[in-house]
Design a protein around this motif. Structure first.
Motif, PDB file in Angstrom:
ATOM      1  N   TYR A 111      -6.820  -1.472   2.227  1.00  0.00           N
ATOM      2  CA  TYR A 111      -7.415  -1.124   3.518  1.00  0.00           C
ATOM      3  C   TYR A 111      -6.278  -0.842   4.637  1.00  0.00           C
ATOM      4  CZ  TYR A 111      -9.974  -2.664   7.717  1.00  0.00           C
ATOM      5  OH  TYR A 111     -10.478  -2.620   9.160  1.00  0.00           O
ATOM      6  N   ASN A 112      -6.494  -0.773   6.011  1.00  0.00           N
ATOM      7  CA  ASN A 112      -5.464  -0.259   6.708  1.00  0.00           C
ATOM      8  C   ASN A 112      -4.307  -1.429   6.384  1.00  0.00           C
ATOM      9  OD1 ASN A 112      -3.888   0.874   8.897  1.00  0.00           O
ATOM     10  ND2 ASN A 112      -5.095  -0.518  10.414  1.00  0.00           N
ATOM     11  N   GLN A 113      -3.188  -1.236   6.385  1.00  0.00           N
ATOM     12  CA  GLN A 113      -1.798  -1.841   6.206  1.00  0.00           C
ATOM     13  C   GLN A 113      -1.627  -1.805   4.686  1.00  0.00           C
ATOM     14  OE1 GLN A 113       0.306  -2.551   8.295  1.00  0.00           O
ATOM     15  NE2 GLN A 113      -1.002  -2.920  10.348  1.00  0.00           N
ATOM     16  N   GLY A 114      -2.428  -1.490   3.723  1.00  0.00           N
ATOM     17  CA  GLY A 114      -2.152  -1.407   2.591  1.00  0.00           C
ATOM     18  C   GLY A 114      -1.381   0.083   2.115  1.00  0.00           C
ATOM     19  N   TYR A 115      -0.205   0.175   2.340  1.00  0.00           N
ATOM     20  CA  TYR A 115       0.575   1.426   2.291  1.00  0.00           C
ATOM     21  C   TYR A 115       1.621   1.040   1.249  1.00  0.00           C
ATOM     22  CZ  TYR A 115      -1.401   1.754   6.987  1.00  0.00           C
ATOM     23  OH  TYR A 115      -2.223   1.741   7.985  1.00  0.00           O
ATOM     24  N   ALA A 116       1.971   2.261   0.641  1.00  0.00           N
ATOM     25  CA  ALA A 116       2.917   2.344  -0.571  1.00  0.00           C
ATOM     26  C   ALA A 116       3.737   3.785  -0.586  1.00  0.00           C
ATOM     27  CB  ALA A 116       2.115   1.892  -1.683  1.00  0.00           C
ATOM     28  N   GLY A 117       4.880   3.426  -0.791  1.00  0.00           N
ATOM     29  CA  GLY A 117       5.829   4.649  -0.995  1.00  0.00           C
ATOM     30  C   GLY A 117       7.157   4.022  -1.854  1.00  0.00           C
ATOM     31  N   ALA A 118       7.594   5.058  -2.531  1.00  0.00           N
ATOM     32  CA  ALA A 118       8.705   4.413  -3.371  1.00  0.00           C
ATOM     33  C   ALA A 118      10.117   4.208  -2.405  1.00  0.00           C
ATOM     34  CB  ALA A 118       9.275   5.689  -4.398  1.00  0.00           C
ATOM     35  N   ILE A 119      10.309   4.997  -1.398  1.00  0.00           N
ATOM     36  CA  ILE A 119      11.268   4.538  -0.661  1.00  0.00           C
ATOM     37  C   ILE A 119      10.869   3.598   0.582  1.00  0.00           C
ATOM     38  CG2 ILE A 119      13.123   5.542   1.128  1.00  0.00           C
ATOM     39  CD1 ILE A 119      13.680   6.495  -1.762  1.00  0.00           C
ATOM     40  N   VAL A 120       9.739   3.861   1.157  1.00  0.00           N
ATOM     41  CA  VAL A 120       9.310   2.989   2.476  1.00  0.00           C
ATOM     42  C   VAL A 120       7.972   2.944   2.249  1.00  0.00           C
ATOM     43  CG1 VAL A 120       9.268   2.637   4.855  1.00  0.00           C
ATOM     44  CG2 VAL A 120      11.242   3.854   3.811  1.00  0.00           C
ATOM     45  N   GLY A 121       7.348   1.859   2.297  1.00  0.00           N
ATOM     46  CA  GLY A 121       5.670   1.767   2.545  1.00  0.00           C
ATOM     47  C   GLY A 121       5.247   2.322   3.970  1.00  0.00           C
ATOM     48  N   ASP A 122       5.686   1.704   5.182  1.00  0.00           N
ATOM     49  CA  ASP A 122       5.244   1.751   6.401  1.00  0.00           C
ATOM     50  C   ASP A 122       6.303   2.188   7.312  1.00  0.00           C
ATOM     51  OD1 ASP A 122       4.062   2.328   8.530  1.00  0.00           O
ATOM     52  OD2 ASP A 122       2.927   0.204   8.815  1.00  0.00           O
ATOM     53  N   LEU A 123       6.391   3.388   7.865  1.00  0.00           N
ATOM     54  CA  LEU A 123       7.653   3.782   9.085  1.00  0.00           C
ATOM     55  C   LEU A 123       7.067   3.708  10.189  1.00  0.00           C
ATOM     56  CD1 LEU A 123       9.094   6.883   6.941  1.00  0.00           C
ATOM     57  CD2 LEU A 123      10.341   5.015   8.113  1.00  0.00           C
ATOM     58  N   GLY A 124       5.806   2.931  10.356  1.00  0.00           N
ATOM     59  CA  GLY A 124       5.303   3.176  11.695  1.00  0.00           C
ATOM     60  C   GLY A 124       5.143   4.300  12.593  1.00  0.00           C
ATOM     61  N   SER A 125       5.452   4.405  13.761  1.00  0.00           N
ATOM     62  CA  SER A 125       5.377   5.795  14.497  1.00  0.00           C
ATOM     63  C   SER A 125       6.828   6.062  14.898  1.00  0.00           C
ATOM     64  CB  SER A 125       4.520   5.562  15.732  1.00  0.00           C
ATOM     65  OG  SER A 125       3.271   5.245  15.260  1.00  0.00           O
ATOM     66  N   ASN A 126       7.710   5.704  14.223  1.00  0.00           N
ATOM     67  CA  ASN A 126       9.211   5.781  14.497  1.00  0.00           C
ATOM     68  C   ASN A 126       9.603   6.952  13.706  1.00  0.00           C
ATOM     69  OD1 ASN A 126       9.629   3.145  15.903  1.00  0.00           O
ATOM     70  ND2 ASN A 126       8.850   2.434  13.836  1.00  0.00           N
ATOM     71  N   ALA A 127      10.666   7.781  14.615  1.00  0.00           N
ATOM     72  CA  ALA A 127      11.039   8.863  14.294  1.00  0.00           C
ATOM     73  C   ALA A 127      12.551   8.459  13.646  1.00  0.00           C
ATOM     74  CB  ALA A 127      11.510   9.828  15.492  1.00  0.00           C
ATOM     75  N   CYS A 128      12.417   8.341  12.131  1.00  0.00           N
ATOM     76  CA  CYS A 128      13.561   8.316  11.355  1.00  0.00           C
ATOM     77  C   CYS A 128      13.898   9.445  10.530  1.00  0.00           C
ATOM     78  CB  CYS A 128      13.112   6.983  10.398  1.00  0.00           C
ATOM     79  SG  CYS A 128      12.751   5.332  11.334  1.00  0.00           S
ATOM     80  N   THR A 129      15.119   9.134   9.821  1.00  0.00           N
ATOM     81  CA  THR A 129      15.422  10.244   9.020  1.00  0.00           C
ATOM     82  C   THR A 129      15.677   9.889   7.570  1.00  0.00           C
ATOM     83  OG1 THR A 129      16.248  11.770  10.831  1.00  0.00           O
ATOM     84  CG2 THR A 129      17.032  12.100   8.445  1.00  0.00           C
ATOM     85  N   ILE A 130      15.098  10.438   6.416  1.00  0.00           N
ATOM     86  CA  ILE A 130      15.169  10.210   5.092  1.00  0.00           C
ATOM     87  C   ILE A 130      15.654  11.420   4.535  1.00  0.00           C
ATOM     88  CG2 ILE A 130      14.179   9.480   2.689  1.00  0.00           C
ATOM     89  CD1 ILE A 130      11.874   7.951   4.405  1.00  0.00           C
ATOM     90  N   SER A 131      17.004  11.153   4.101  1.00  0.00           N
ATOM     91  CA  SER A 131      17.592  12.385   3.537  1.00  0.00           C
ATOM     92  C   SER A 131      18.517  12.282   2.066  1.00  0.00           C
ATOM     93  CB  SER A 131      18.954  12.996   4.541  1.00  0.00           C
ATOM     94  OG  SER A 131      19.922  11.784   4.882  1.00  0.00           O
ATOM     95  N   GLY A 132      18.252  13.174   1.304  1.00  0.00           N
ATOM     96  CA  GLY A 132      19.205  13.220   0.189  1.00  0.00           C
ATOM     97  C   GLY A 132      18.831  11.979  -0.847  1.00  0.00           C
ATOM     98  N   CYS A 133      17.554  11.720  -0.646  1.00  0.00           N
ATOM     99  CA  CYS A 133      17.044  10.547  -1.460  1.00  0.00           C
ATOM    100  C   CYS A 133      16.114  11.224  -2.556  1.00  0.00           C
ATOM    101  CB  CYS A 133      16.204   9.707  -0.802  1.00  0.00           C
ATOM    102  SG  CYS A 133      16.790   8.783   0.427  1.00  0.00           S
ATOM    103  N   VAL A 134      16.440  10.823  -3.952  1.00  0.00           N
ATOM    104  CA  VAL A 134      15.554  11.161  -5.224  1.00  0.00           C
ATOM    105  C   VAL A 134      14.785  10.161  -5.645  1.00  0.00           C
ATOM    106  CG1 VAL A 134      15.966  11.923  -7.492  1.00  0.00           C
ATOM    107  CG2 VAL A 134      17.499  12.383  -5.552  1.00  0.00           C
TER     108      VAL A 134
END
Length: 204
Positions: A111-134
């Motif tokens: 359901y809403n909020q059930g988010y998954a990612g190897a690096i980050v599940g939920d970044l919200g609406s924020n302008a972040c930078t993910i760089s050079g990750c594997v």
């Protein structure tokens, strides 16, 4: 683990975290950094103390065999969003040079909020930078929205790689992607998504 618990209790606002050695998480239950108590009440009450506010520099060290699925035992609504980081809640945050090898990231909360990612599940609406990750090796990610880099968000992804072994999968109840499960923004025109590669992955 100490870092996850410490970061989840104080948010690490304005701090730079440096990974100085490889870590093998075999046999450990990974509590996502920035997951707070991991309870549904924290998420829906917008408990921002539960989120991660710092910068993270991996220096190309490897975190291997991360498994968040055990953190679901006893309460299928607990400890979500899922990933190395659970939730990030500040503009301008940088996550750089982190290598994840052999990951299992599962949220049973479809359901809403059930988010998954190897690096980050939920970044919200924020302008972040993910760089050079594997993200490499055996990859298993499953949630409402699922992605190899992040489950849902609105951020730059630069020079990242997803290199999956045969049999790996990203399963999204609604959205799934080799890099990103779902974007919060209506347009990606302001995002820098360049220099990334994805190979040998099945997204369903």
């Amino acid at each position: 683990l100490t870092l996850a618990s410490f970061a989840s209790n104080n948010g690490m606002s304005g701090k730079n975290v440096h990974l100085l050695a490889d870590i093998d998480l075999t046999g450990e239950v990974w509590q996502p950094i920035g997951s707070g108590s991991g309870k549904v009440s924290d998420v829906f009450a917008n408990n921002w103390k539960a989120h991660f506010y710092g910068n993270f520099y991996g220096h190309n060290h490897v975190v291997s065999n991360m498994d968040t699925s055990a953190s679901e035992q006893g309460d299928k609504y607990s400890k979500f969003p899922q990933g190395f980081f659970g939730q990030i809640a500040s503009n301008g945050i940088v996550i750089d040079g982190l290598i994840l090898e052999n990951v299992k990231v599962v949220s049973n909360f479809y359901y809403n909020q059930g988010y998954a990612g190897a690096i980050v599940g939920d970044l919200g609406s924020n302008a972040c930078t993910i760089s050079g990750c594997v993200v490499r090796g055996t990859i298993e990610i499953s949630a409402y929205h699922s992605g190899a880099i992040y489950g849902i968000g609105n951020s730059n992804i630069v020079n990242c790689k997803v290199i999956a072994d045969e049999g790996s999968s990203i399963d999204g109840y609604v959205f799934a992607g080799g890099l990103v499960g779902a974007q919060r923004c209506s347009s990606t025109s302001n995002l820098n998504i360049t220099g990334n590669t994805v190979s040998a992955i099945s997204a369903t």
